[in-house]
Design an enzyme around this catalytic site. Structure first.
Site, PDB file in Angstrom:
ATOM      1  N   LYS A  31       0.836  -1.201   0.000  1.00 54.87           N
ATOM      2  CA  LYS A  31       0.000   0.000   0.000  1.00 54.87           C
ATOM      3  C   LYS A  31       0.865   1.243   0.000  1.00 54.87           C
ATOM      4  O   LYS A  31       1.756   1.378   0.839  1.00 54.87           O
ATOM      5  CB  LYS A  31      -0.893  -0.005   1.248  1.00 54.87           C
ATOM      6  N   ASP A  58      -3.781   4.196  -1.673  1.00 54.83           N
ATOM      7  CA  ASP A  58      -4.643   4.647  -0.571  1.00 54.83           C
ATOM      8  C   ASP A  58      -4.705   6.173  -0.546  1.00 54.83           C
ATOM      9  O   ASP A  58      -4.038   6.818   0.259  1.00 54.83           O
ATOM     10  CB  ASP A  58      -4.083   4.086   0.745  1.00 54.83           C
ATOM     11  N   LYS A  60      -7.675   7.938  -0.363  1.00 55.32           N
ATOM     12  CA  LYS A  60      -8.835   8.378   0.431  1.00 55.32           C
ATOM     13  C   LYS A  60      -9.517   9.601  -0.194  1.00 55.32           C
ATOM     14  O   LYS A  60      -9.615  10.668   0.418  1.00 55.32           O
ATOM     15  CB  LYS A  60      -8.412   8.679   1.865  1.00 55.32           C
ATOM     16  N   ASP A  63     -14.539  14.322  -2.236  1.00 59.98           N
ATOM     17  CA  ASP A  63     -14.880  15.613  -2.845  1.00 59.98           C
ATOM     18  C   ASP A  63     -16.259  15.467  -3.492  1.00 59.98           C
ATOM     19  O   ASP A  63     -16.935  14.464  -3.267  1.00 59.98           O
ATOM     20  CB  ASP A  63     -13.793  16.000  -3.886  1.00 59.98           C
ATOM     21  N   THR A 115      -9.279   4.324  11.862  1.00 58.47           N
ATOM     22  CA  THR A 115      -8.950   3.562  13.077  1.00 58.47           C
ATOM     23  C   THR A 115      -8.191   4.401  14.101  1.00 58.47           C
ATOM     24  O   THR A 115      -7.973   3.955  15.213  1.00 58.47           O
ATOM     25  CB  THR A 115      -8.137   2.302  12.733  1.00 58.47           C
ATOM     26  N   ARG A 206       3.883   0.335  10.246  1.00 54.56           N
ATOM     27  CA  ARG A 206       5.084   0.513  11.071  1.00 54.56           C
ATOM     28  C   ARG A 206       5.646  -0.744  11.733  1.00 54.56           C
ATOM     29  O   ARG A 206       6.868  -0.878  11.808  1.00 54.56           O
ATOM     30  CB  ARG A 206       4.828   1.631  12.094  1.00 54.56           C
TER      31      ARG A 206
HETATM   32  O1  C5P Z   1       1.727   1.964  10.622  1.00 57.11           O
HETATM   33  P1  C5P Z   1       0.324   1.469  10.685  1.00 57.11           P
HETATM   34  O2  C5P Z   1       0.230  -0.054  10.747  1.00 57.11           O
HETATM   35  O3  C5P Z   1      -0.497   2.128  11.754  1.00 57.11           O
HETATM   36  O4  C5P Z   1      -0.279   1.879   9.271  1.00 57.11           O
HETATM   37  C1  C5P Z   1      -1.637   1.743   8.955  1.00 57.11           C
HETATM   38  C2  C5P Z   1      -1.865   2.217   7.563  1.00 57.11           C
HETATM   39  O5  C5P Z   1      -3.250   2.071   7.293  1.00 57.11           O
HETATM   40  C3  C5P Z   1      -1.510   3.681   7.323  1.00 57.11           C
HETATM   41  O6  C5P Z   1      -0.990   3.746   6.008  1.00 57.11           O
HETATM   42  C4  C5P Z   1      -2.837   4.405   7.402  1.00 57.11           C
HETATM   43  O7  C5P Z   1      -2.911   5.514   6.545  1.00 57.11           O
HETATM   44  C5  C5P Z   1      -3.804   3.334   6.931  1.00 57.11           C
HETATM   45  N1  C5P Z   1      -5.183   3.445   7.379  1.00 57.11           N
HETATM   46  C6  C5P Z   1      -5.545   3.478   8.717  1.00 57.11           C
HETATM   47  N2  C5P Z   1      -6.851   3.585   9.088  1.00 57.11           N
HETATM   48  C7  C5P Z   1      -7.799   3.641   8.154  1.00 57.11           C
HETATM   49  C8  C5P Z   1      -7.450   3.604   6.794  1.00 57.11           C
HETATM   50  C9  C5P Z   1      -6.118   3.491   6.453  1.00 57.11           C
HETATM   51  O8  C5P Z   1      -4.677   3.387   9.577  1.00 57.11           O
HETATM   52  N3  C5P Z   1      -9.071   3.675   8.532  1.00 57.11           N
END
Ligand code: C5P
Length: 229
Positions: A31, A58, A60, A63, A115, A206
């Site tokens: 992603k 991704d 998102k 608009d 989230t 991460r």
């Molecule tokens: O580093 P981490 O595991 O928290 O990354 C989660 C990824 O998922 C990030 O790229 C974040 O933008 C994405 N994301 C999210 N919550 C959402 C949609 C996408 O954390 N609802």
């Protein structure tokens, strides 16, 4: 079968390509998001494509319907495996995007509630109902509009799966393997918990990219997903 999506959040093309190659044996999809795409656009995207791992773009989108449909049209030639838009943009916006993506191989996913937001966070922006009822309502709109799936947290998965069965693909971020740092995520679960609740895909960033050995970290997570329970 729950599959792994590795989130490569960086502005460095070289770093993203290195991570993409490292996780390739373990992740079904990689992603890339706003920070990467706003920095490097389709040129950088094509560098990641060279690793031959399917890409989840991704962005998102959010608009008016005409603008989002135009953005989808502009992005489809890149052939992303997945593309996101915010369900809060409304049914007409999602419908316009779905119409535009008809016949393409790109899966359109609606982001429900981020989230990183918890009950208090959604109350601050004026949403008074429970997180779960909001997510179900937004998922309903996404389904009606003809999107292929949604992005939600593991906490709403059971309710989503009960309501929509396999009619909506579920993509679940906020995943933290046992013992890893939460960062800014509020509503986290482990890969196994997400699998037990029926997630089609989990998104992990991460815990992979900040690991001493990202290839190993991704392998450990996909191994955890492959265990039968
Ligand atoms: O580093 P981490 O595991 O928290 O990354 C989660 C990824 O998922 C990030 O790229 C974040 O933008 C994405 N994301 C999210 N919550 C959402 C949609 C996408 O954390 N609802």
């Amino acid at each position: 079968m729950t599959k792994l999506i590795a989130a490569l959040d960086t502005t460095s093309v070289k770093q993203a390509a290195t991570w993409a190659a490292a996780v390739k044996p373990s992740a079904a999809i990689v992603k890339i998001g706003m920070e990467f795409f706003y920095s490097h656009g389709s040129k950088g995207y094509k560098e990641i494509q060279k690793t031959k791992t399917p890409i989840f773009l991704d962005l998102k989108l959010h608009d008016i319907p005409n603008t989002v449909a135009g953005a989808v049209k502009a992005l489809l030639p890149l052939k992303p495996k997945m593309l996101t838009l915010h369900t809060a943009g409304g049914q007409a916006m999602m419908q316009a995007a779905a119409e535009q993506a008809k016949g393409s191989s790109t899966l359109l996913l609606g982001v429900t509630i981020l989230t990183s937001l918890d009950q208090q966070g959604i109350a601050q922006i004026g949403f008074s109902q429970s997180l779960e009822s909001h997510v179900l309502r937004l998922a309903e709109l996404a389904h009606n509009a003809g999107l292929h799936g949604i992005v939600c947290s593991t906490h709403e998965l059971t309710a989503i799966k009960t309501r929509f069965k396999n009619d909506l693909i579920t993509v679940v971020p906020g995943i933290r393997p046992e013992g890893s740092a939460k960062g800014d995520q509020s509503r986290t679960m482990t890969p196994t918990e997400a699998k037990q609740r029926g997630a089609d895909y989990i998104v992990v960033g991460r815990p992979i990219t900040e690991a001493a050995n990202p290839a190993q970290a991704a392998k450990k997570i996909s191994g955890e997903l492959a265990v039968h329970r």
